[in-house]
Write a protein that holds these residues in place. Structure first.
Motif, PDB file in Angstrom:
ATOM      1  N   ARG A  18      15.430   4.192  -3.415  1.00 24.48           N
ATOM      2  CA  ARG A  18      15.829   3.364  -4.545  1.00 24.48           C
ATOM      3  C   ARG A  18      14.693   3.177  -5.550  1.00 24.48           C
ATOM      4  N   THR A  19      13.476   3.267  -5.092  1.00 22.28           N
ATOM      5  CA  THR A  19      12.334   3.082  -5.989  1.00 22.28           C
ATOM      6  C   THR A  19      11.977   4.355  -6.727  1.00 22.28           C
ATOM      7  N   THR A  38       8.607  -3.279  -7.435  1.00 24.92           N
ATOM      8  CA  THR A  38       9.932  -2.678  -7.306  1.00 24.92           C
ATOM      9  C   THR A  38      10.218  -2.305  -5.861  1.00 24.92           C
ATOM     10  N   TYR A  39       9.225  -1.760  -5.167  1.00 22.95           N
ATOM     11  CA  TYR A  39       9.425  -1.384  -3.768  1.00 22.95           C
ATOM     12  C   TYR A  39       9.728  -2.620  -2.920  1.00 22.95           C
ATOM     13  N   LEU A  40       9.032  -3.706  -3.173  1.00 22.81           N
ATOM     14  CA  LEU A  40       9.287  -4.937  -2.423  1.00 22.81           C
ATOM     15  C   LEU A  40      10.704  -5.437  -2.661  1.00 22.81           C
ATOM     16  N   GLU A  41      11.141  -5.408  -3.927  1.00 21.13           N
ATOM     17  CA  GLU A  41      12.504  -5.834  -4.238  1.00 21.13           C
ATOM     18  C   GLU A  41      13.529  -4.955  -3.531  1.00 21.13           C
ATOM     19  N   PHE A  51      12.203  11.531  -1.420  1.00 23.79           N
ATOM     20  CA  PHE A  51      11.654  11.166  -0.119  1.00 23.79           C
ATOM     21  C   PHE A  51      10.267  11.779   0.044  1.00 23.79           C
ATOM     22  N   VAL A  52       9.478  11.187   0.926  1.00 20.67           N
ATOM     23  CA  VAL A  52       8.079  11.588   1.068  1.00 20.67           C
ATOM     24  C   VAL A  52       7.698  11.692   2.534  1.00 20.67           C
ATOM     25  N   GLY A  53       6.537  12.294   2.771  1.00 24.31           N
ATOM     26  CA  GLY A  53       5.998  12.387   4.115  1.00 24.31           C
ATOM     27  C   GLY A  53       5.807  10.996   4.706  1.00 24.31           C
ATOM     28  N   THR A  54       6.327  10.811   5.928  1.00 26.41           N
ATOM     29  CA  THR A  54       6.311   9.493   6.569  1.00 26.41           C
ATOM     30  C   THR A  54       5.716   9.615   7.969  1.00 26.41           C
ATOM     31  N   TYR A  55       4.834   8.688   8.279  1.00 30.31           N
ATOM     32  CA  TYR A  55       4.191   8.639   9.589  1.00 30.31           C
ATOM     33  C   TYR A  55       4.651   7.398  10.339  1.00 30.31           C
ATOM     34  N   GLU A  56       5.066   7.578  11.559  1.00 35.67           N
ATOM     35  CA  GLU A  56       5.276   6.460  12.477  1.00 35.67           C
ATOM     36  C   GLU A  56       4.517   6.764  13.751  1.00 35.67           C
TER      37      GLU A  56
END
Length: 220
Positions: A34-35, A193-196, A39-44
């Motif tokens: 939404r921001t 914006t990301y927080l919202e 999509f981007v590289g994500t680490y968990e």
């Protein structure tokens, strides 16, 4: 920034028949979509403590299932409430599979790290794999996430961003609430914006799992 959403904890999510951690990760992906619209590289992080000297493996939580579900949450997407709910269950099943594989030593990040390190130690030239643009894109972690189970850290949990334009996302899925601490380097034009969008993601995901349609009625 710290955010807690009450009434949306793991006890309630389990009653919906989905994985609480998959929901946590999907909240981050939906806010990302939404921001930024991509999509981007994500680490968990995932513990490999079951193995001798085991430390961590990477869970690549940004899956095709998560991307498809995030797109289906768009207001103008034709997916029905039942279809969006089904996509969330596909997200959960895939995420549970990836978590089990990573904990069992079947992830790929640490194996590739070892391959590259040993090759360099033996004096070999960098392998073509690691020069591929896709490797660079995948290895640029814009969403770096981690959770802990220790209750004593619930008020102090933070996880730093690892790229100048990314976010660090420390999170807890407690019995009755979900909490996240968001960090980034400044300046960051998208932080607010990301927080919202984190807030709206929590509300909309909860609505779908509760059987409530958050989308406006489609005109005929």
């Amino acid at each position: 920034y710290q955010r807690r959403v009450r009434g949306f904890g793991k006890d309630r999510i389990k009653k919906f028949g989905v994985s609480p951690d998959s929901v946590s990760q999907f909240i981050f992906q939906l806010a990302q979509w939404r921001t930024f619209g991509h999509f981007v590289g994500t680490y968990e992080s995932c513990s490999t403590a079951a193995f001798r000297s085991g430390r961590t493996e990477t869970i690549r939580s940004c899956t095709t299932e998560m991307a498809a579900a995030a797109r289906a949450f768009d207001q103008d997407h034709p997916a029905s409430l039942e279809q969006v709910d089904g996509l969330l269950r596909e997200v959960s099943a895939k995420h549970v599979q990836l978590c089990r594989e990573a904990a069992g030593g079947l992830g790929f990040d640490r194996h590739f790290f070892g391959l590259r390190h040993l090759n360099g130690r033996e004096g070999g030239a960098d392998l073509p794999l690691f020069q591929d643009p896709n490797w660079t894109t995948m290895g640029t972690i814009r969403l770096s996430t981690s959770t802990v189970a220790a209750p004593c850290l619930r008020d102090f949990l933070a996880f730093g961003a690892v790229t100048p334009n990314g976010f660090g996302l420390g999170y807890l899925m407690e019995k009755e609430w979900f909490g996240a601490a968001v960090t980034c380097y400044l300046p960051n034009d998208h932080y607010t914006t990301y927080l919202e969008n984190l807030d709206s993601a929590c509300n909309d995901i909860h609505a779908v799992l509760s059987g409530k349609n958050f989308k406006p009625p489609r005109s005929v």
